[in-house]
Motif scaffolding. Sequence first.
Motif, PDB file in Angstrom:
ATOM      1  N   VAL A 111     -21.676 -12.936  -2.225  1.00  0.00           N
ATOM      2  CA  VAL A 111     -21.321 -11.944  -3.790  1.00  0.00           C
ATOM      3  C   VAL A 111     -21.458 -10.673  -3.110  1.00  0.00           C
ATOM      4  CG1 VAL A 111     -23.048 -10.811  -5.541  1.00  0.00           C
ATOM      5  CG2 VAL A 111     -22.511 -13.538  -5.649  1.00  0.00           C
ATOM      6  N   GLY A 112     -22.416 -10.276  -2.074  1.00  0.00           N
ATOM      7  CA  GLY A 112     -22.504  -9.728  -1.646  1.00  0.00           C
ATOM      8  C   GLY A 112     -20.739  -8.807  -0.214  1.00  0.00           C
ATOM      9  N   LEU A 113     -20.627  -9.927  -0.109  1.00  0.00           N
ATOM     10  CA  LEU A 113     -18.721  -9.747   0.358  1.00  0.00           C
ATOM     11  C   LEU A 113     -17.712  -9.441  -0.535  1.00  0.00           C
ATOM     12  CD1 LEU A 113     -19.335 -12.856   2.895  1.00  0.00           C
ATOM     13  CD2 LEU A 113     -19.519 -10.944   3.482  1.00  0.00           C
ATOM     14  N   MET A 114     -17.981 -10.083  -1.490  1.00  0.00           N
ATOM     15  CA  MET A 114     -17.302  -9.893  -2.665  1.00  0.00           C
ATOM     16  C   MET A 114     -16.400  -8.453  -3.235  1.00  0.00           C
ATOM     17  SD  MET A 114     -14.488 -11.707  -4.617  1.00  0.00           S
ATOM     18  CE  MET A 114     -14.225 -11.938  -6.724  1.00  0.00           C
ATOM     19  N   GLY A 115     -18.134  -7.385  -3.153  1.00  0.00           N
ATOM     20  CA  GLY A 115     -18.211  -6.052  -3.244  1.00  0.00           C
ATOM     21  C   GLY A 115     -17.786  -5.730  -2.488  1.00  0.00           C
ATOM     22  N   THR A 116     -18.327  -5.384  -0.904  1.00  0.00           N
ATOM     23  CA  THR A 116     -17.922  -5.511   0.203  1.00  0.00           C
ATOM     24  C   THR A 116     -16.055  -5.717   0.465  1.00  0.00           C
ATOM     25  OG1 THR A 116     -19.643  -6.109   1.306  1.00  0.00           O
ATOM     26  CG2 THR A 116     -18.701  -4.628   1.932  1.00  0.00           C
ATOM     27  N   HIS A 117     -15.364  -6.468   0.032  1.00  0.00           N
ATOM     28  CA  HIS A 117     -14.113  -6.927   0.186  1.00  0.00           C
ATOM     29  C   HIS A 117     -13.695  -6.083  -0.881  1.00  0.00           C
ATOM     30  CE1 HIS A 117     -10.893  -9.266   1.410  1.00  0.00           C
ATOM     31  NE2 HIS A 117     -10.966  -9.262  -0.187  1.00  0.00           N
ATOM     32  N   LEU A 118     -13.967  -5.892  -2.281  1.00  0.00           N
ATOM     33  CA  LEU A 118     -13.671  -4.853  -3.296  1.00  0.00           C
ATOM     34  C   LEU A 118     -13.233  -2.801  -3.046  1.00  0.00           C
ATOM     35  CD1 LEU A 118     -14.413  -7.032  -6.470  1.00  0.00           C
ATOM     36  CD2 LEU A 118     -12.789  -6.320  -5.677  1.00  0.00           C
ATOM     37  N   ALA A 119     -14.461  -2.934  -2.462  1.00  0.00           N
ATOM     38  CA  ALA A 119     -14.449  -1.803  -2.588  1.00  0.00           C
ATOM     39  C   ALA A 119     -13.527  -1.444  -1.515  1.00  0.00           C
ATOM     40  CB  ALA A 119     -16.206  -1.213  -1.744  1.00  0.00           C
ATOM     41  N   LEU A 120     -13.535  -2.383  -0.241  1.00  0.00           N
ATOM     42  CA  LEU A 120     -12.726  -1.753   1.018  1.00  0.00           C
ATOM     43  C   LEU A 120     -11.618  -1.719   0.687  1.00  0.00           C
ATOM     44  CD1 LEU A 120     -14.277  -3.567   4.369  1.00  0.00           C
ATOM     45  CD2 LEU A 120     -13.773  -1.105   4.066  1.00  0.00           C
ATOM     46  N   ALA A 121     -11.281  -3.079  -1.056  1.00  0.00           N
ATOM     47  CA  ALA A 121     -10.069  -2.677  -0.949  1.00  0.00           C
ATOM     48  C   ALA A 121      -8.992  -1.669  -1.770  1.00  0.00           C
ATOM     49  CB  ALA A 121      -9.215  -3.935  -1.700  1.00  0.00           C
ATOM     50  N   LEU A 122      -9.677  -1.293  -3.057  1.00  0.00           N
ATOM     51  CA  LEU A 122      -9.212  -0.072  -4.135  1.00  0.00           C
ATOM     52  C   LEU A 122      -9.475   1.117  -3.785  1.00  0.00           C
ATOM     53  CD1 LEU A 122     -11.181  -1.937  -6.813  1.00  0.00           C
ATOM     54  CD2 LEU A 122      -9.064  -2.072  -6.255  1.00  0.00           C
ATOM     55  N   VAL A 123     -10.497   1.634  -2.604  1.00  0.00           N
ATOM     56  CA  VAL A 123     -10.539   2.837  -1.537  1.00  0.00           C
ATOM     57  C   VAL A 123      -8.935   3.540  -1.790  1.00  0.00           C
ATOM     58  CG1 VAL A 123     -11.848   4.568  -0.392  1.00  0.00           C
ATOM     59  CG2 VAL A 123     -13.278   3.235  -1.645  1.00  0.00           C
ATOM     60  N   PRO A 124      -8.600   2.967  -0.334  1.00  0.00           N
ATOM     61  CA  PRO A 124      -7.138   2.464   0.018  1.00  0.00           C
ATOM     62  C   PRO A 124      -6.240   3.074  -1.065  1.00  0.00           C
ATOM     63  CG  PRO A 124      -8.508   0.774   1.392  1.00  0.00           C
ATOM     64  CD  PRO A 124      -9.318   1.584  -0.425  1.00  0.00           C
ATOM     65  N   VAL A 125      -6.571   2.381  -2.284  1.00  0.00           N
ATOM     66  CA  VAL A 125      -5.621   1.814  -3.510  1.00  0.00           C
ATOM     67  C   VAL A 125      -5.675   4.137  -3.585  1.00  0.00           C
ATOM     68  CG1 VAL A 125      -4.543   1.134  -5.455  1.00  0.00           C
ATOM     69  CG2 VAL A 125      -4.884  -0.421  -3.391  1.00  0.00           C
ATOM     70  N   LEU A 126      -7.320   3.929  -4.090  1.00  0.00           N
ATOM     71  CA  LEU A 126      -6.672   5.157  -4.929  1.00  0.00           C
ATOM     72  C   LEU A 126      -6.459   6.529  -4.287  1.00  0.00           C
ATOM     73  CD1 LEU A 126      -8.517   5.871  -7.390  1.00  0.00           C
ATOM     74  CD2 LEU A 126     -10.791   6.035  -6.332  1.00  0.00           C
ATOM     75  N   LEU A 127      -6.727   5.948  -2.385  1.00  0.00           N
ATOM     76  CA  LEU A 127      -6.488   7.335  -1.383  1.00  0.00           C
ATOM     77  C   LEU A 127      -4.703   6.990  -2.158  1.00  0.00           C
ATOM     78  CD1 LEU A 127      -8.235   6.847   1.243  1.00  0.00           C
ATOM     79  CD2 LEU A 127      -8.826   9.012  -0.353  1.00  0.00           C
ATOM     80  N   ALA A 128      -4.038   6.045  -1.864  1.00  0.00           N
ATOM     81  CA  ALA A 128      -2.942   5.656  -1.929  1.00  0.00           C
ATOM     82  C   ALA A 128      -1.534   6.278  -2.596  1.00  0.00           C
ATOM     83  CB  ALA A 128      -2.209   4.573  -1.789  1.00  0.00           C
ATOM     84  N   VAL A 129      -2.864   7.069  -3.906  1.00  0.00           N
ATOM     85  CA  VAL A 129      -2.576   7.482  -5.392  1.00  0.00           C
ATOM     86  C   VAL A 129      -2.387   8.423  -4.787  1.00  0.00           C
ATOM     87  CG1 VAL A 129      -2.525   7.510  -7.599  1.00  0.00           C
ATOM     88  CG2 VAL A 129      -3.099   5.636  -7.384  1.00  0.00           C
ATOM     89  N   LEU A 130      -3.381   9.412  -4.938  1.00  0.00           N
ATOM     90  CA  LEU A 130      -3.491  10.674  -4.492  1.00  0.00           C
ATOM     91  C   LEU A 130      -2.136  10.531  -3.779  1.00  0.00           C
ATOM     92  CD1 LEU A 130      -7.514  11.348  -4.656  1.00  0.00           C
ATOM     93  CD2 LEU A 130      -6.313  11.642  -6.282  1.00  0.00           C
ATOM     94  N   ILE A 131      -1.771  10.386  -2.708  1.00  0.00           N
ATOM     95  CA  ILE A 131      -0.474  10.943  -1.827  1.00  0.00           C
ATOM     96  C   ILE A 131       0.213  10.640  -2.548  1.00  0.00           C
ATOM     97  CG2 ILE A 131      -0.319  10.461   0.371  1.00  0.00           C
ATOM     98  CD1 ILE A 131      -2.577   9.778   1.622  1.00  0.00           C
ATOM     99  N   SER A 132       0.415   9.201  -2.506  1.00  0.00           N
ATOM    100  CA  SER A 132       2.583   8.693  -2.600  1.00  0.00           C
ATOM    101  C   SER A 132       2.445   9.782  -4.186  1.00  0.00           C
ATOM    102  CB  SER A 132       2.121   7.838  -3.486  1.00  0.00           C
ATOM    103  OG  SER A 132       1.335   7.125  -4.623  1.00  0.00           O
ATOM    104  N   VAL A 133       1.589   9.805  -5.130  1.00  0.00           N
ATOM    105  CA  VAL A 133       2.449  10.707  -6.020  1.00  0.00           C
ATOM    106  C   VAL A 133       3.235  11.710  -5.931  1.00  0.00           C
ATOM    107  CG1 VAL A 133       1.964  11.519  -8.873  1.00  0.00           C
ATOM    108  CG2 VAL A 133       0.902   9.667  -8.103  1.00  0.00           C
ATOM    109  N   PRO A 134       2.143  13.340  -5.690  1.00  0.00           N
ATOM    110  CA  PRO A 134       2.877  14.347  -5.150  1.00  0.00           C
ATOM    111  C   PRO A 134       3.947  14.258  -4.214  1.00  0.00           C
ATOM    112  CG  PRO A 134       0.331  14.220  -4.718  1.00  0.00           C
ATOM    113  CD  PRO A 134       0.806  13.761  -5.454  1.00  0.00           C
ATOM    114  N   LEU A 135       3.717  13.386  -2.843  1.00  0.00           N
ATOM    115  CA  LEU A 135       4.670  13.285  -1.855  1.00  0.00           C
ATOM    116  C   LEU A 135       5.777  12.324  -2.651  1.00  0.00           C
ATOM    117  CD1 LEU A 135       4.661  13.102   1.008  1.00  0.00           C
ATOM    118  CD2 LEU A 135       4.025  10.507   0.956  1.00  0.00           C
ATOM    119  N   GLY A 136       5.654  11.727  -3.371  1.00  0.00           N
ATOM    120  CA  GLY A 136       6.758  11.107  -4.004  1.00  0.00           C
ATOM    121  C   GLY A 136       8.327  11.934  -5.111  1.00  0.00           C
TER     122      GLY A 136
END
Lengths: 243, 213
Positions: free
Chosen positions: B13-38
């Motif tokens: 369960v702990g690994l799953m939590g870390t996994h999701l955090a490590l996966a979703l923070v980059p996606v959030l950053l990608a949204v913030l970058i890609s919309v203005p950039l696009g």
Amino acid sequence: MDLLAGVQEFLTEPSHWTGSEGIAIRAAEHLGYTGLALLAALVVALPVGLLLSHTGRLGGLVRWLDQVSVAVPLLGVVVLVGLVSDGPWPLVGTVSLLAVPSLVAATWDGVLEVDPTVSHAARGLGMRGRQVILRAELPVAVPAVLAGVRAAVAQVATGVAVAAYGGLGGLGAYLVEGLGVSGRPTGPGLAIAVSGLLLLVVLVVGMQLLVWALGRTTVPRDLALARQGRELPKRSQALGLAP
Amino acid sequence: MNDWLVSNSDRIVGLMGTHLALALVPVLLAVLISVPLGLALSGRVSAGPLMQPKALGYVLPALALLVFLRAVVDDPRLDNAVVVVALTVPATFLMTRRVVAGVRDVPADVRRGALGMGYGRLRRHLRVELPLAAPSIFAGLRVATVASISLVTLAALVGGDGLGTLFLESLRDDVHVPALTGVALTLVAAGLADAFVRGAEWLAVPWNRGAEA
């Protein structure tokens, strides 16, 4: 910088290039596995993609499988395949299989891009189903299919590298050697891994250039221009009758 | 198999939590970058290399960045930051392409209409182009999310956390249960995240309900 020095030392040491575990052999292995996996994936994906897009059926399934193949954790799958099987071919087959959905989707997109009047005109000329696919839809879809193949080159070559964790040879062996399988990798190991990845990138770009060159010779010039959104030369210009 | 699962359930369960955090923070950053950039790139005739982001795929850049950044930033405290940065790049590539495609598909008449109504650049972007490009942007978001969740498993190779550590555990101990669990959980997480983004799209883009993006 330690890393730079480590990479330079690894790549310039002559003894690293020769021998049965040397860079030359491993690069050749990598090239071979990648080529075979790519070929196998194409042999499956091209007919399936052409047939499905010609009939317009199962588009949802094509999209869905493409997405599922993105979700599959490559590392875990090759570890599992490595544990339950022996020899390189199950691993090469796995990497090949994972490349099929995106190739089918690329073919599908390519044919979808074909102006429907092309298919109608082909029928009007008296072509039958198979002729329409092979002589009208496939040639026009070739640029998109080749773009898909270029993407697949990167995907398959990376897959072959990661498959080193399942026991496959090739350049991925430098990843396993450098990074280990327990704990944080250290400086010298990281230098080996970075060297391996550098070689991998060179290999991928080289193979992509080859596919690109193939495209240059097979795609009609007008079609290539049209895809880039550029004006086709007028017939009079092409014949040298107008300035 | 059950024994291993039961005795390791807390850790998983702990690994799953870390996994999701490590996966979703980059996606959030990608949204913030890609919309203005696009939006910025969509106005240009040639968006250059960004329009051919498939050239090296997304796995190779992620893997190469993970190893390279990890080698340059050799500090255990920054391991998670390295993973986040390495995964933000492919996620941004995957998304920017969709943003550019979506904005470019906005009909010229609509753009001219906005101009005629006195919309400035910013208002045109926010009130006209982004809503019309939303289905394409959400499609990019879905691919980026699913890809990111699968790519985090590679972080284990450089000593990172997440479900990928289960794969290496299988390698070390020569047993298949941890890797099988890891693969299954990664797929489940990707499926749930995909459903979640679809749900968000359903709420955020009500005029496109039922249409296949």
